[in-house]
Structure formats: structure tokens, C-alpha cells
Design an enzyme around this catalytic site. Structure first.
Site, mmCIF file in Angstrom:
data_model
loop_
_atom_site.group_PDB
_atom_site.id
_atom_site.type_symbol
_atom_site.label_atom_id
_atom_site.label_comp_id
_atom_site.label_asym_id
_atom_site.label_seq_id
_atom_site.Cartn_x
_atom_site.Cartn_y
_atom_site.Cartn_z
ATOM 1 N N ASP A 36 3.341 0.846 -6.567
ATOM 2 C CA ASP A 36 3.448 -0.245 -5.393
ATOM 3 C C ASP A 36 4.374 -0.232 -4.470
ATOM 4 O O ASP A 36 5.595 -0.070 -4.925
ATOM 5 C CB ASP A 36 3.150 -1.578 -5.865
ATOM 6 C CG ASP A 36 2.734 -2.843 -5.177
ATOM 7 O OD1 ASP A 36 1.644 -3.119 -5.346
ATOM 8 O OD2 ASP A 36 3.587 -3.201 -4.299
ATOM 9 N N HIS A 103 -8.195 -3.029 -6.149
ATOM 10 C CA HIS A 103 -7.021 -2.453 -6.874
ATOM 11 C C HIS A 103 -6.489 -3.052 -8.106
ATOM 12 O O HIS A 103 -6.867 -4.455 -7.952
ATOM 13 C CB HIS A 103 -5.769 -2.086 -5.972
ATOM 14 C CG HIS A 103 -5.306 -3.423 -4.942
ATOM 15 N ND1 HIS A 103 -5.973 -3.915 -3.953
ATOM 16 C CD2 HIS A 103 -4.434 -4.355 -5.368
ATOM 17 C CE1 HIS A 103 -5.747 -5.117 -3.731
ATOM 18 N NE2 HIS A 103 -4.497 -5.450 -4.346
HETATM 19 P P1 AMP Z 1 -2.710 -7.829 -3.255
HETATM 20 O O1 AMP Z 1 -2.017 -8.801 -2.841
HETATM 21 O O2 AMP Z 1 -3.446 -7.719 -4.831
HETATM 22 O O3 AMP Z 1 -4.138 -7.537 -2.330
HETATM 23 O O4 AMP Z 1 -1.607 -6.671 -3.450
HETATM 24 C C1 AMP Z 1 -1.624 -5.186 -2.601
HETATM 25 C C2 AMP Z 1 -0.545 -4.538 -2.871
HETATM 26 O O5 AMP Z 1 -0.500 -3.270 -2.178
HETATM 27 C C3 AMP Z 1 0.757 -5.304 -2.635
HETATM 28 O O6 AMP Z 1 1.517 -5.358 -3.879
HETATM 29 C C4 AMP Z 1 1.518 -4.240 -1.646
HETATM 30 O O7 AMP Z 1 2.777 -3.928 -2.128
HETATM 31 C C5 AMP Z 1 0.864 -2.915 -1.957
HETATM 32 N N1 AMP Z 1 0.755 -2.201 -0.998
HETATM 33 C C6 AMP Z 1 0.512 -2.419 0.371
HETATM 34 N N2 AMP Z 1 0.503 -1.037 1.257
HETATM 35 C C7 AMP Z 1 0.782 -0.241 0.004
HETATM 36 C C8 AMP Z 1 1.255 1.289 0.465
HETATM 37 N N3 AMP Z 1 1.343 1.883 1.658
HETATM 38 N N4 AMP Z 1 1.730 1.910 -0.750
HETATM 39 C C9 AMP Z 1 1.883 1.260 -1.882
HETATM 40 N N5 AMP Z 1 1.462 -0.072 -2.101
HETATM 41 C C10 AMP Z 1 1.070 -0.843 -0.975
#
Ligand code: AMP
Ligand code: ZN
Length: 141
Positions: A36, A103
Site C-alpha cells: 500500500d 482489494h
Molecule cells: P480503500 O480505502 O479500502 O479503498 O483503500 C485504498 C488503498 O489503496 C489506500 O490504502 C491507498 O493508500 C491505496 N492506494 C491508492 N493508490 C495506490 C497506488 N497507486 N499504489 C498502492 N496503493 C495505493
């Protein structure tokens, strides 16, 4: 929005296609696992299906099984150097979902790490418990 348009704008589809970089930890034909970008713990990992689905309930059985299998693999690896882990999975913005591509968060946990859920318990009457139980059972049919 049609699925193809969604895939074009989806950040996780871009990662799968190699258009956006990621810190990959594991990949197979159906799933990808990467760190993440905003970790809440060292080793905070996301597991995603390569097929675009917005929420967990939408996944076909084969994809869902593959995602769980990969989540288990990551969890077993994380457990080798941590005391425990949480699997967190948000569906829909109201539930905290920011990226609309399914995810699973695997968050390594250790004693004294200070992480906690801020979920407050609610009190339900016997009547309310019965009502909600029947509602879920009805929609299961
Ligand atoms: P959610 O709130 O469950 O939708 O979590 C989305 C997660 O995706 C967050 O913890 C972000 O930090 C992570 N995230 C968003 N963009 C990226 C990226 N390009 N690479 C890695 N993690 C990401
Ligand atoms: Zn996507």
C-alpha cells in the site's frame, strides 16, 4: 459507466497493466499483491483480482477463490515476522472504499502497535435483532 471506461480510469487496473508502478510482492494469473502506498504498518499489502470488479459481492466464484488464496499466502508470509494481522476489505464509499476496484488490505499487527478499530458497539433490542435477522435471511433467498 460502462466497464471498459471504468477500467481505463481505474488506478488498480493501470497497475495491473503496468501503466502505473507498484511495489509488487506476488503475482499469479488471477491476482496481484503489492504494498500500500500509504501503509498503516510495515508490510501493509493489498491483494487485488486482475479482473476489474468494484466490490467483493460482484466477484465471480473463481476470482473470489483466487483472491482469498492469495490473501492467505500474504497472511502466512506476514505472520513469519509479525504477531498477527488484520484483513480489511471496504465496499462502497460509505464503507470507506476509496479505490473502486476490489482489494483486500493485509495489515501486519504487533503488540503495542497502537492500531485499533474505531467501531462502536450498538445496543439492539430482541425485536430489532429478530427483524434484521429475518431481513438478511429473506434477501438470501
Ligand atoms: P480503500 O480505502 O479500502 O479503498 O483503500 C485504498 C488503498 O489503496 C489506500 O490504502 C491507498 O493508500 C491505496 N492506494 C491508492 N493508490 C495506490 C497506488 N497507486 N499504489 C498502492 N496503493 C495505493
Ligand atoms: Zn480496476
Amino acid at each position: 459507466m460502462p466497464i471498459l471506461d471504468k477500467m481505463e480510469t481505474c488506478i488498480f487496473c493501470k497497475i495491473i497493466n503496468g501503466d502505473v508502478p507498484c511495489d509488487k510482492v506476488y503475482e499469479d494469473d488471477k491476482t496481484l499483491a503489492f504494498l500500500d502506498l500509504n501503509p498503516v504498518a510495515r508490510g501493509h499489502t493489498l491483494v487485488i483480482p486482475k479482473k476489474h470488479f468494484e466490490t467483493m459481492d460482484e466477484m465471480d466464484e473463481e476470482t473470489a477463490a483466487a483472491v482469498i488464496e492469495t490473501t492467505q499466502k500474504i497472511a502466512r508470509a506476514v505472520l513469519k515476522f509479525n504477531d498477527g494481522y488484520n484483513v480489511n476489505q471496504n465496499n462502497k464509499p460509505e464503507a470507506g472504499q476509496v479505490v473502486p476496484h476490489v482489494h483486500y488490505h493485509i495489515v501486519p499487527r504487533n503488540s503495542g502497535d497502537g492500531l485499533h478499530y474505531c467501531w462502536n458497539k450498538i445496543d439492539l433490542s430482541e425485536k430489532e435483532i429478530d427483524e434484521v435477522k429475518v431481513k438478511i435471511q429473506t434477501f438470501l433467498k
